[in-house]
Design a protein around this motif. Structure first.
Motif, PDB file in Angstrom:
ATOM      1  N   LEU A 271      29.631  27.773   0.062  1.00  0.00           N
ATOM      2  CA  LEU A 271      30.945  27.584  -0.548  1.00  0.00           C
ATOM      3  C   LEU A 271      31.671  28.916  -0.692  1.00  0.00           C
ATOM      4  CD1 LEU A 271      30.152  24.956  -3.323  1.00  0.00           C
ATOM      5  CD2 LEU A 271      31.527  24.592  -1.272  1.00  0.00           C
ATOM      6  N   THR A 272      30.960  29.935  -1.152  1.00  0.00           N
ATOM      7  CA  THR A 272      31.565  31.258  -1.336  1.00  0.00           C
ATOM      8  C   THR A 272      32.002  31.840   0.004  1.00  0.00           C
ATOM      9  OG1 THR A 272      30.243  31.656  -3.306  1.00  0.00           O
ATOM     10  CG2 THR A 272      31.171  33.584  -2.222  1.00  0.00           C
TER      11      THR A 272
ATOM     12  N   LEU B  21      36.858  23.811  -3.582  1.00  0.00           N
ATOM     13  CA  LEU B  21      35.409  23.779  -3.435  1.00  0.00           C
ATOM     14  C   LEU B  21      34.771  22.646  -4.227  1.00  0.00           C
ATOM     15  CD1 LEU B  21      34.764  27.602  -3.888  1.00  0.00           C
ATOM     16  CD2 LEU B  21      35.357  26.364  -1.803  1.00  0.00           C
TER      17      LEU B  21
ATOM     18  N   MET C 259      23.412  16.668   2.702  1.00  0.00           N
ATOM     19  CA  MET C 259      23.568  16.829   1.256  1.00  0.00           C
ATOM     20  C   MET C 259      22.909  15.658   0.545  1.00  0.00           C
ATOM     21  SD  MET C 259      27.479  18.123   0.738  1.00  0.00           S
ATOM     22  CE  MET C 259      28.195  16.783   1.670  1.00  0.00           C
TER      23      MET C 259
ATOM     24  N   ASP D  71      30.052  21.257   0.058  1.00  0.00           N
ATOM     25  CA  ASP D  71      28.732  21.766   0.446  1.00  0.00           C
ATOM     26  C   ASP D  71      27.893  21.930  -0.815  1.00  0.00           C
ATOM     27  OD1 ASP D  71      26.541  23.415   1.403  1.00  0.00           O
ATOM     28  OD2 ASP D  71      27.828  23.944   3.105  1.00  0.00           O
ATOM     29  N   ASP D  72      26.613  21.606  -0.733  1.00  0.00           N
ATOM     30  CA  ASP D  72      25.745  21.735  -1.904  1.00  0.00           C
ATOM     31  C   ASP D  72      25.166  23.140  -2.048  1.00  0.00           C
ATOM     32  OD1 ASP D  72      24.235  21.224   0.397  1.00  0.00           O
ATOM     33  OD2 ASP D  72      22.569  20.401  -0.750  1.00  0.00           O
ATOM     34  N   SER D  73      25.507  24.044  -1.159  1.00  0.00           N
ATOM     35  CA  SER D  73      25.026  25.425  -1.222  1.00  0.00           C
ATOM     36  C   SER D  73      26.125  26.353  -1.752  1.00  0.00           C
ATOM     37  CB  SER D  73      24.593  25.893   0.172  1.00  0.00           C
ATOM     38  OG  SER D  73      24.408  27.294   0.191  1.00  0.00           O
ATOM     39  N   ASP D  74      25.852  27.012  -2.862  1.00  0.00           N
ATOM     40  CA  ASP D  74      26.834  27.934  -3.440  1.00  0.00           C
ATOM     41  C   ASP D  74      27.166  29.083  -2.495  1.00  0.00           C
ATOM     42  OD1 ASP D  74      27.088  26.473  -5.777  1.00  0.00           O
ATOM     43  OD2 ASP D  74      25.557  27.620  -6.840  1.00  0.00           O
TER      44      ASP D  74
ATOM     45  N   SER E 180      30.766  21.143  -4.878  1.00  0.00           N
ATOM     46  CA  SER E 180      29.332  21.251  -4.636  1.00  0.00           C
ATOM     47  C   SER E 180      28.644  19.885  -4.672  1.00  0.00           C
ATOM     48  CB  SER E 180      28.686  22.180  -5.664  1.00  0.00           C
ATOM     49  OG  SER E 180      28.884  21.695  -6.969  1.00  0.00           O
ATOM     50  N   GLU E 181      29.385  18.848  -5.019  1.00  0.00           N
ATOM     51  CA  GLU E 181      28.855  17.482  -5.046  1.00  0.00           C
ATOM     52  C   GLU E 181      29.696  16.614  -4.120  1.00  0.00           C
ATOM     53  OE1 GLU E 181      28.399  15.970  -9.040  1.00  0.00           O
ATOM     54  OE2 GLU E 181      28.010  18.000  -9.776  1.00  0.00           O
ATOM     55  N   SER E 182      29.034  15.932  -3.203  1.00  0.00           N
ATOM     56  CA  SER E 182      29.756  15.150  -2.201  1.00  0.00           C
ATOM     57  C   SER E 182      30.614  14.047  -2.812  1.00  0.00           C
ATOM     58  CB  SER E 182      28.784  14.571  -1.179  1.00  0.00           C
ATOM     59  OG  SER E 182      27.782  13.800  -1.787  1.00  0.00           O
TER      60      SER E 182
ATOM     61  N   ASP F 188      29.371  19.834   4.745  1.00  0.00           N
ATOM     62  CA  ASP F 188      27.977  19.978   5.154  1.00  0.00           C
ATOM     63  C   ASP F 188      27.459  18.589   5.517  1.00  0.00           C
ATOM     64  OD1 ASP F 188      25.309  20.614   5.447  1.00  0.00           O
ATOM     65  OD2 ASP F 188      24.986  21.144   3.348  1.00  0.00           O
TER      66      ASP F 188
END
Length: 71
Positions: free
Chosen positions: A14-15, A31, A56, A8-11, A33-35, A53
């Motif tokens: 992810l958290t 985790l 992205m 997912d590109d949203s922190d 953050s980059e597909s 997600d």
């Protein structure tokens, strides 16, 4: 231990998902953050579950899942 890839590109997402997966017990959240990095890890390591997600930059979630399936 089950390995769960979360892409997912949203922190914030992810958290949140990391904490939810940790509550399951017996699962290791990984985790990305980059597909493209998440996809590369999934192809090399065969996760037990992928949470992705669908909107992205670079590759969207549908392309990530299709690429994993085709590998």
């Amino acid at each position: 231990m089950n390995r769960i890839a979360i892409i997912d590109d949203s922190d914030i997402n992810l958290t949140l998902l990391k904490h939810l997966v940790n509550k399951l017990g017996g699962c290791e959240p990984l985790l990305f953050s980059e597909s493209l990095k998440g996809l590369a890890w999934c192809i090399d390591n065969e996760p037990d579950l992928v949470i992705v997600d669908y909107m992205m930059p670079e590759l969207d979630g549908w392309h990530v899942l299709r690429s994993i399936k085709n590998d």
